[in-house]
Write an enzyme that holds these catalytic residues in place. Structure first.
Site, PDB file in Angstrom:
ATOM      1  N   CYS A   1      45.056 -13.467  16.795  1.00 42.25           N
ATOM      2  CA  CYS A   1      44.496 -12.117  16.820  1.00 42.25           C
ATOM      3  C   CYS A   1      44.566 -11.467  15.439  1.00 42.25           C
ATOM      4  O   CYS A   1      45.644 -11.113  14.963  1.00 42.25           O
ATOM      5  CB  CYS A   1      45.269 -11.296  17.848  1.00 42.25           C
TER       6      CYS A   1
ATOM      7  N   CYS B   1      46.101  -7.986  15.355  1.00 39.74           N
ATOM      8  CA  CYS B   1      47.553  -8.096  15.555  1.00 39.74           C
ATOM      9  C   CYS B   1      48.242  -8.381  14.217  1.00 39.74           C
ATOM     10  O   CYS B   1      49.300  -7.807  13.925  1.00 39.74           O
ATOM     11  CB  CYS B   1      47.884  -9.211  16.541  1.00 39.74           C
TER      12      CYS B   1
END
Length: 111
Positions: free
Chosen positions: A37, A40
């Site tokens: 991600c 993230c």
């Protein structure tokens, strides 16, 4: 705050029992993330700074690929997802990359 925590660094959740124990007391920020991600990864330095700088905040990291059950139980549909607990109860939830100041405001509101 639980005696199982290491001050200054996020705790990577290993299992449900640990998750439940560590979210049961004090102010806790749970960061739901995954290695693949991009957002993230953008948020990670901010999360690490919070863990290091805010003494009364415990930061937990839940890898959604390793712990799909925890993410599903929490209703996480998109990551990064941030869940704040105050004394065992969910108090706030944010999704997406967040500014450090906004996260600090949430922590302050939970004190």
């Amino acid at each position: 705050m639980s005696s199982q925590t290491a001050a200054g660094e996020p705790v990577h959740v290993e299992d449900r029992e640990q998750f439940e124990d560590l979210t049961d007391d004090g102010i806790v920020l749970v960061d739901y993330w995954a290695d693949w991600c991009g957002p993230c990864k953008m948020l990670e330095p901010t999360i690490d700074e919070l863990a290091d700088e805010v003494d009364d905040l415990l930061v937990l990291k839940v890898d959604v690929d390793e712990h799909q059950d925890l993410a599903q139980d929490a209703g996480v549909r998109g990551i990064p997802a941030l869940q704040f607990y105050a004394d065992g109860e969910e108090a706030e939830r944010l999704v997406g990359v967040q500014e450090k100041d906004d996260l600090l405001r949430v922590v302050e509101s939970l004190r």
